[in-house]
Motif scaffolding. Structure first.
Motif, PDB file in Angstrom:
ATOM      1  N   GLY B 372     -95.598 -92.477-113.765  1.00  0.00           N
ATOM      2  CA  GLY B 372     -94.728 -92.248-114.911  1.00  0.00           C
ATOM      3  C   GLY B 372     -93.949 -90.953-114.772  1.00  0.00           C
ATOM      4  N   LEU B 373     -94.642 -89.899-114.280  1.00  0.00           N
ATOM      5  CA  LEU B 373     -93.952 -88.628-114.069  1.00  0.00           C
ATOM      6  C   LEU B 373     -92.850 -88.792-113.024  1.00  0.00           C
ATOM      7  CD1 LEU B 373     -96.885 -86.040-114.115  1.00  0.00           C
ATOM      8  CD2 LEU B 373     -95.041 -86.299-115.781  1.00  0.00           C
ATOM      9  N   SER B 374     -93.168 -89.590-112.030  1.00  0.00           N
ATOM     10  CA  SER B 374     -92.178 -89.818-110.982  1.00  0.00           C
ATOM     11  C   SER B 374     -90.976 -90.558-111.556  1.00  0.00           C
ATOM     12  CB  SER B 374     -92.824 -90.612-109.843  1.00  0.00           C
ATOM     13  OG  SER B 374     -92.059 -90.533-108.673  1.00  0.00           O
ATOM     14  N   LEU B 375     -91.244 -91.560-112.392  1.00  0.00           N
ATOM     15  CA  LEU B 375     -90.162 -92.296-113.032  1.00  0.00           C
ATOM     16  C   LEU B 375     -89.308 -91.367-113.892  1.00  0.00           C
ATOM     17  CD1 LEU B 375     -88.696 -94.910-114.053  1.00  0.00           C
ATOM     18  CD2 LEU B 375     -90.514 -95.127-115.756  1.00  0.00           C
ATOM     19  N   ALA B 376     -89.986 -90.486-114.612  1.00  0.00           N
ATOM     20  CA  ALA B 376     -89.271 -89.569-115.501  1.00  0.00           C
ATOM     21  C   ALA B 376     -88.541 -88.498-114.699  1.00  0.00           C
ATOM     22  CB  ALA B 376     -90.253 -88.940-116.481  1.00  0.00           C
ATOM     23  N   GLY B 377     -88.905 -88.364-113.436  1.00  0.00           N
ATOM     24  CA  GLY B 377     -88.243 -87.363-112.607  1.00  0.00           C
ATOM     25  C   GLY B 377     -88.773 -85.959-112.851  1.00  0.00           C
ATOM     26  N   ALA B 378     -90.065 -85.884-113.171  1.00  0.00           N
ATOM     27  CA  ALA B 378     -90.664 -84.584-113.423  1.00  0.00           C
ATOM     28  C   ALA B 378     -91.244 -84.032-112.129  1.00  0.00           C
ATOM     29  CB  ALA B 378     -91.770 -84.716-114.482  1.00  0.00           C
ATOM     30  N   PRO B 379     -91.143 -82.721-111.929  1.00  0.00           N
ATOM     31  CA  PRO B 379     -91.758 -82.129-110.743  1.00  0.00           C
ATOM     32  C   PRO B 379     -93.264 -82.166-110.875  1.00  0.00           C
ATOM     33  CG  PRO B 379     -90.855 -80.428-112.178  1.00  0.00           C
ATOM     34  CD  PRO B 379     -90.468 -81.746-112.765  1.00  0.00           C
ATOM     35  N   PRO B 380     -94.009 -82.219-109.784  1.00  0.00           N
ATOM     36  CA  PRO B 380     -93.537 -82.210-108.402  1.00  0.00           C
ATOM     37  C   PRO B 380     -93.601 -83.596-107.771  1.00  0.00           C
ATOM     38  CG  PRO B 380     -95.837 -81.599-108.475  1.00  0.00           C
ATOM     39  CD  PRO B 380     -95.488 -82.138-109.829  1.00  0.00           C
ATOM     40  N   MET B 381     -93.023 -84.589-108.378  1.00  0.00           N
ATOM     41  CA  MET B 381     -93.140 -85.954-107.856  1.00  0.00           C
ATOM     42  C   MET B 381     -91.944 -86.303-106.975  1.00  0.00           C
ATOM     43  SD  MET B 381     -95.914 -86.769-109.155  1.00  0.00           S
ATOM     44  CE  MET B 381     -96.937 -85.999-110.376  1.00  0.00           C
ATOM     45  N   LEU B 382     -92.116 -87.358-106.197  1.00  0.00           N
ATOM     46  CA  LEU B 382     -91.040 -87.830-105.340  1.00  0.00           C
ATOM     47  C   LEU B 382     -89.828 -88.234-106.179  1.00  0.00           C
ATOM     48  CD1 LEU B 382     -90.989 -87.916-102.335  1.00  0.00           C
ATOM     49  CD2 LEU B 382     -91.784 -90.269-102.383  1.00  0.00           C
ATOM     50  N   LEU B 484     -97.903 -86.416-102.514  1.00  0.00           N
ATOM     51  CA  LEU B 484     -97.940 -85.852-101.164  1.00  0.00           C
ATOM     52  C   LEU B 484     -96.551 -85.804-100.552  1.00  0.00           C
ATOM     53  CD1 LEU B 484    -101.025 -87.140 -99.165  1.00  0.00           C
ATOM     54  CD2 LEU B 484    -100.454 -84.824 -99.936  1.00  0.00           C
ATOM     55  N   GLY B 485     -95.822 -86.899-100.751  1.00  0.00           N
ATOM     56  CA  GLY B 485     -94.496 -86.978-100.153  1.00  0.00           C
ATOM     57  C   GLY B 485     -93.585 -85.888-100.669  1.00  0.00           C
ATOM     58  N   ALA B 486     -93.743 -85.555-101.938  1.00  0.00           N
ATOM     59  CA  ALA B 486     -92.874 -84.543-102.513  1.00  0.00           C
ATOM     60  C   ALA B 486     -93.319 -83.127-102.115  1.00  0.00           C
ATOM     61  CB  ALA B 486     -92.862 -84.666-104.037  1.00  0.00           C
ATOM     62  N   LEU B 487     -94.642 -82.950-101.947  1.00  0.00           N
ATOM     63  CA  LEU B 487     -95.127 -81.617-101.608  1.00  0.00           C
ATOM     64  C   LEU B 487     -94.988 -81.330-100.121  1.00  0.00           C
ATOM     65  CD1 LEU B 487     -98.329 -81.384-103.862  1.00  0.00           C
ATOM     66  CD2 LEU B 487     -96.023 -80.503-104.282  1.00  0.00           C
ATOM     67  N   LEU B 488     -95.317 -82.292 -99.285  1.00  0.00           N
ATOM     68  CA  LEU B 488     -95.313 -82.089 -97.839  1.00  0.00           C
ATOM     69  C   LEU B 488     -94.449 -83.141 -97.149  1.00  0.00           C
ATOM     70  CD1 LEU B 488     -99.151 -81.529 -97.630  1.00  0.00           C
ATOM     71  CD2 LEU B 488     -97.431 -79.744 -97.265  1.00  0.00           C
ATOM     72  N   PRO B 489     -93.138 -83.082 -97.347  1.00  0.00           N
ATOM     73  CA  PRO B 489     -92.284 -84.152 -96.832  1.00  0.00           C
ATOM     74  C   PRO B 489     -92.297 -84.267 -95.306  1.00  0.00           C
ATOM     75  CG  PRO B 489     -90.977 -82.333 -97.644  1.00  0.00           C
ATOM     76  CD  PRO B 489     -92.391 -82.051 -98.038  1.00  0.00           C
ATOM     77  N   VAL B 490     -92.662 -83.190 -94.613  1.00  0.00           N
ATOM     78  CA  VAL B 490     -92.555 -83.253 -93.150  1.00  0.00           C
ATOM     79  C   VAL B 490     -93.428 -84.329 -92.551  1.00  0.00           C
ATOM     80  CG1 VAL B 490     -91.789 -80.919 -92.696  1.00  0.00           C
ATOM     81  CG2 VAL B 490     -94.214 -81.359 -93.104  1.00  0.00           C
ATOM     82  N   TYR B 491     -94.484 -84.727 -93.256  1.00  0.00           N
ATOM     83  CA  TYR B 491     -95.394 -85.684 -92.625  1.00  0.00           C
ATOM     84  C   TYR B 491     -94.790 -87.070 -92.474  1.00  0.00           C
ATOM     85  CZ  TYR B 491     -99.030 -82.291 -92.510  1.00  0.00           C
ATOM     86  OH  TYR B 491     -99.749 -81.179 -92.216  1.00  0.00           O
ATOM     87  N   PHE B 492     -94.125 -87.553 -93.502  1.00  0.00           N
ATOM     88  CA  PHE B 492     -93.523 -88.884 -93.308  1.00  0.00           C
ATOM     89  C   PHE B 492     -92.197 -89.063 -94.037  1.00  0.00           C
ATOM     90  CE2 PHE B 492     -94.680 -90.625 -97.444  1.00  0.00           C
ATOM     91  CZ  PHE B 492     -95.727 -89.816 -97.822  1.00  0.00           C
TER      92      PHE B 492
END
Lengths: 117, 846, 138
Positions: B372-382, B484-492
């Motif tokens: 839901g946070l990601s949908l709302a566009g709240a940090p720290p989500m993708l 994870l994707g939003a915090l550590l994007p380098v992995y994937f």
């Protein structure tokens, strides 16, 4: 002669078509026969009309003479089979009409439209 | 191996029903191994593809024609392959317990895997025709999935609506792809170069392809089918509307962006339609109160965002499109799965009647919060990363539509989406449950479609409980990836999103040397975006406004209700209007053209033929020069022809059957005599014999045939006479024209040359040894025709025999009984006496 | 039509017409005639016989089921075409063979003649089958 045969073919075709437009099944067959004759005349005249000179190679010759002209053999060959085929078609249609009439009891083509449901 | 990944899923689809028979409902777990294997394969290849080494696989199909089945996985396709196989695996695991009580589980998994394979084929196909075939396969399999609860009318209607809309778009797409391939000179997408907007086929191809993509991706005005498709079971919604089906349209837009995307027309159309869809659908989402409709409209809105971003283009726009697409697939799949769990557990889908579920189902609630946070566009989500990129791209847009307009519309849509996120996540899990809704169950049952999401209903009161592990593991994993994707994007995320964006960027070729590093300076990490900037301010503002809207949702809904009449003139109306129109038109034309009356058919056919012949005659200049050849007319011929004419006319006037048959005989014999006079004795003999047999035939049956009856009125007869006369004129003209036309050399000289060898000619086998050319033609030169003809004769004879003998009322092949019309078979010579008098009188006989 | 004159005429005419039809068939390659006319002529003759004696007797004098006869005729036509194939020529290619016949000089026999015989048999059987079926059913 062409002109006269053209008129004859036209009248036979028109009569045949008029008969096929009728709702009576028997008239449909008669129209079919007439149109068959008209078609044969059309094919026959397309080869040119030559009086009394069938395409028969005279004895001792290897081919037909160039002069006098002879009847082109191809249209007669086509018509010959067409005649026999149309006989078969007419026979089949007649039998079909008979059976349909026996089964349905009407020869009104417009009455038959609901029979295949 | 690409083909292998599709094949294993297709194989699983085929085996699904049998596996379900052998293993029971747990078979779904086994089947999930197929997409899982695909996921492992693509994940292992990810780094290579990200470095620019596309996977290519070609299957020779018709090498002689240069047709091959080309498959190619570049960065964009890789993004989709991972989403399809990855989310597909979770969906299958989720669906296994979810569908436990459905009788037709095996079929369901078969459809679902078939859809998955088609979708995978679509994104890896390199040949546009192949792509189209997979595109249509997704339409058909999704039809089966949406209408899976086929005993419910709503499901069937929704499925048909989706099929018709996307199918019609698919037809347009096929035309567009062929135009595109013609313009590009190749059917392989990877070999297509950029096509200039000045190309004469460009606009046509663009319009057709956009029609296909917009219907598939539910862009306005084709958005109506997607919310209705929520009739499908929840796992299907989660799969179709997060990462697959509806993404096919935006996938193709992205795929073609390097080829067609260099024009202002492309940019404007995409930004215009995408932007409007984004805003409009976000507004519609806020007006819904039930879980899945809110999510459905929010999906339409997200698709609008992606379409718009592809149109905005540029380095940021493209990166934002891919980043948002990836983020959306993760959180939307999770939310749909969660919605399914909620409805499954509570039998309630109206958010206003739900509340406080977090305590009963903690894992699901956790996943819901993240998604839901990601949908709302709240940090720290993708989703936050995606929205920041989106705002940045909008603000920096160089599109014909001003950047400020794009950014403000995006801001409004973002606020509305925040409200929707609160409605679907906060309310059910943490909101207050209304007191009177304790037995919401009964309302739902009356509602009928409340029970569509689960096989069983009608249980008594029961407390909501946590779903089984395999159901919440999917949402949880997707949620973890979102963080994870939003915090550590380098992995994937970097590898997936940046290489996809690189392949979509249309001027990528121009900057090839640094192509793979073009985005390296751009960080996709959420924390790198948390600095004071316009996008961040808009984001925070949207969050605040969304929260306020959620709190004030009751007055908000009451206000927007006033706008409801607008919905009545929407595209859905148009759809129904068009559908009814087509059905009505089909009925009318069938009644008009195919009414079952042979005479009417004949009139149509003959009139059409006359029009064609007339046009042809007029175009070629009529009959040409006609000879007047009446002067050399022989007297016998003249009389014969006049007889023919008179007799033919007489048949139409005659009312007696027997007389008609006699007149017909006259026509036939006259024709036979004409043949003999003009040098065709073989034909003449045949005609005499056949005419005789025909008369015999007629006489045999005449009394068994109905009497002539007058069925039609005078007007009809006059009209028929007119048509027939014109047709007769046309035939006469044809005869005259054919005799005047001598430019075509007759082919009979060949028959003449090869019929008989000359004297002394070495007798070769190249001669027919016949002097009667007509016969030689029949049995030698054209004997193949003759063989065919006598075969037809044989068939007709057997047909006649069968018609007469095989009757329901008679033993097959029984000896004929009863009196014969002629002959002396019967000793008592009993005549068939069905005379005319016994027939019902219909018309005065002659 | 149970008349003595018809019966007598039919009985006399039948063999004559059959012989005439065979002449038409065999000479058809060089003078007007051939399988079609020949077959139709025999059919007419048998129909005449059927008019006098009844369709069942007419079937009886044929001595072979007409439906089988149709098949035989078609097979003869097909065989005539296949002889060409067996000799390495295209299907339906005309092949001729010469036989010295005592007293008659050379006799040429060719596959077109065989084919014409197939036509003759088929046409005769088809026409008879149709008309006799109808007559029996009447």
């Amino acid at each position: 002669m062409h002109t006269l045969l053209a008129i004859a073919a036209g009248v036979m075709f028109a009569s045949g078509l008029y008969m096929m437009f009728r709702r009576s099944f028997v008239k449909l067959i008669i129209g079919l026969v007439l149109i068959g004759h008209a078609a044969n005349i059309v094919i026959f005249t397309s080869g040119g009309l030559v009086r009394g000179a069938p395409a028969l190679i005279p004895a001792g010759e290897a081919r037909l003479p160039d002069d006098p002209a002879f009847t082109d053999p191809l249209p007669p060959a086509l018509i010959l089979t067409a005649i026999v085929i149309s006989f078969a078609i007419i026979s089949y249609t007649i039998v079909l009409v008979r059976r349909a009439y026996q089964a349905i009891g009407t020869d009104d083509l417009d009455q038959m439209r609901s029979t295949d449901k | 191996m690409i083909i292998g990944s599709i094949a294993i899923i297709a194989l699983a689809a085929l085996l699904a029903p049998w596996l379900h028979r052998w293993l029971g409902w747990r078979a779904g777990y086994v089947l999930a191994l197929a997409p899982a294997a695909g996921f492992v394969y693509y994940a292992r290849e990810l780094m290579g593809v990200a470095e620019g080494r596309a996977l290519v696989s070609t299957l020779e199909w018709l090498p002689e024609l240069g047709v091959s089945l080309g498959f190619r996985v570049d960065g964009l396709s890789m993004l989709f392959c991972l989403l399809i196989t990855g989310i597909g695996t979770f969906v299958l695991m989720y669906a296994t317990p979810y569908m436990k009580d459905y009788a037709l589980r095996g079929r369901f998994f078969s459809y679902l895997l078939g859809f998955m394979g088609s979708m995978l084929g679509l994104v890896v196909a390199d040949n546009v025709i192949l792509l189209f075939i997979f595109w249509e396969l997704t339409s058909i399999t999704s039809y089966l999935l949406i209408g899976f609860d086929h005993d419910r009318l709503a499901a069937r209607k929704a499925a048909l609506q989706a099929l018709l809309t996307t199918g019609l778009g698919g037809l347009a797409l096929l035309a567009g792809l062929i135009l595109l391939a013609t313009a590009a000179g190749t059917y392989e997408i990877s070999r297509m170069g950029p096509i200039s907007g000045d190309h004469p086929l460009y606009v046509g191809a663009l319009v057709c392809i956009l029609a296909g993509c917009f219907t598939k991706s539910a862009q306005f005005p084709f958005h109506y089918w997607l919310p209705n498709a929520m009739e499908a079971p929840s796992p299907v919604s989660a799969f179709l509307h997060s990462s697959t089906m509806v993404k096919a349209g935006v996938f193709l837009l992205a795929k073609l962006n390097p080829i067609m995307g260099e024009t202002a027309l492309w940019d404007t159309l995409l930004v215009g339609f995408g932007g409007f869809t984004m805003l409009f659908a976000a507004y519609l989402a806020t007006r819904k109160t039930e879980l899945k409709p809110v999510l459905a409209y929010s999906t339409v809105s997200s698709l609008g965002i992606i379409t718009m971003l592809i149109g905005v283009g540029g380095t940021y726009g493209t990166l934002a499109a891919m980043g948002y697409l990836f983020a959306h697939a993760l959180f939307k799949a999770a939310l749909f799965l969660i919605a399914g769990i909620v409805v499954h557990a509570t039998h309630e889908k109206n958010t206003e009647k739900l509340g406080g579920l977090a305590r009963a189902m903690p894992f699901t609630a956790l996943a819901a919060v993240v998604a839901g946070l990601s949908l709302a566009g709240a940090p720290p989500m993708l989703g936050f990363v995606g929205k920041e990129l989106l705002l940045k791209a909008g603000l920096g847009s160089a599109n014909a539509i001003p950047a400020i307009a794009i950014a403000s519309v995006t801001g409004v849509a973002a606020a509305l989406t925040v409200m929707a996120a609160f409605v679907v996540v906060w309310k059910p899990f943490f909101g207050r449950k209304p007191e009177h809704a304790g037995h919401a169950h009964d309302d739902a049952a009356n509602n009928d479609d409340a029970s569509n999401d689960h096989g069983h209903h009608g249980h008594g009161d029961h407390a909501p409980h946590e779903a089984p592990f395999t159901m919440w593991i999917g949402p949880i994993t997707l949620g973890v990836l979102t963080i994870l994707g939003a915090l550590l994007p380098v992995y994937f995320v970097d590898a997936v999103v940046k290489s996809a964006a690189h392949d979509v960027l249309h001027n990528a070729a121009a900057i090839e040397p640094v192509a793979r590093t073009v985005y390296e300076g751009t960080s996709l990490a959420a924390f790198d975006m948390l600095y004071i900037s316009t996008p961040l301010l808009i984001s925070l503002g949207a969050l605040a406004v969304g929260l306020v809207l959620y709190v004030l949702r009751k007055p908000y809904r009451a206000t927007t209700e006033l706008l409801a009449p607008i919905d009545r003139v929407g595209p859905l109306r148009m759809y129904h209007w068009a559908l009814d129109g087509v059905v009505a038109l089909a009925k009318r034309q069938t009644r008009f053209l195919q009414n079952g009356s042979l005479p009417i058919y004949l009139r149509f056919v003959v009139t059409a033929m006359l029009v064609l012949v007339g046009v042809a005659l007029l175009r070629t200049g009529g009959l040409g020069t006609l000879r007047n050849d009446l002067d050399d007319l022989g007297i016998v011929e003249g009389i014969l022809v006049l007889m023919m004419i008179a007799a033919a006319y007489a048949t139409t006037r005659q009312r007696s059957r027997l007389a008609t048959i006699a007149i017909l005989g006259i026509v036939g014999y006259a024709v036979a005599l004409i043949f003999v006079l003009f040098g065709a004795p073989d034909v003449s003999m045949t005609q005499f014999a056949v005419e005789t047999l025909t008369v015999v035939l007629f006489v045999l049956v005449v009394y068994h045939l109905p009497r002539f009856a007058l069925f039609s009125n005078r007007a009809t007869r006059l009209m028929d006479a007119l048509i027939a006369s014109v047709a007769g004129l046309a035939v006469g003209a044809l005869v005259l024209a054919s005799s005047a036309e001598t430019s075509i050399a007759p082919i009979s000289w060949y028959f003449n040359e090869h019929a008989y060898p000359a004297e002394g000619d070495p007798a070769g086998r190249h001669y027919a040894y016949g002097r009667n050319l007509v016969n030689v033609i029949l049995v030698d030169f054209r004997s193949m025709d003759t063989l065919g003809e006598i075969t037809v004769l044989g068939i007709a004879a057997i047909g006649v025999f069968t018609l007469l003998r095989l009757r329901p009322d008679r033993e097959p092949f029984a000896e004929p009984t009863g009196a014969a019309t002629f002959g002396a078979d019967e000793p008592d010579h009993k005549r068939a006496s069905q005379g005319e008098g016994e027939r019902p009188h219909r018309e005065g006989s002659a | 039509m149970n008349s003595v004159i018809l019966r007598t005429a039919a009985r006399v005419l039948l063999p004559l017409l059959v012989i005439f039809s065979i002449i038409l068939l065999l000479r058809g390659h060089n003078v007007p005639g051939g399988g079609f006319v020949g077959g139709l002529l025999v059919a007419s003759a048998v129909v005449l016989y059927a008019m006098a004696e009844g369709p069942r007797k007419a079937r009886a004098i044929m001595r072979i089921d007409l439906q089988v006869l149709i098949g035989i005729g078609l097979l003869i036509g097909l065989a005539a075409g296949l002889i060409g194939v067996a000799a390495g020529e295209p299907f339906m290619a005309g092949l001729w063979f010469e036989f010295p016949a005592p007293g008659l000089g050379e006799i040429k026999v060719g596959t077109p003649l065989l084919f014409d015989i197939g036509v003759y048999v088929t046409v005769l059987a088809v026409c008879l089958h149709m008309i006799l079926s109808l007559a029996e059913d009447a």
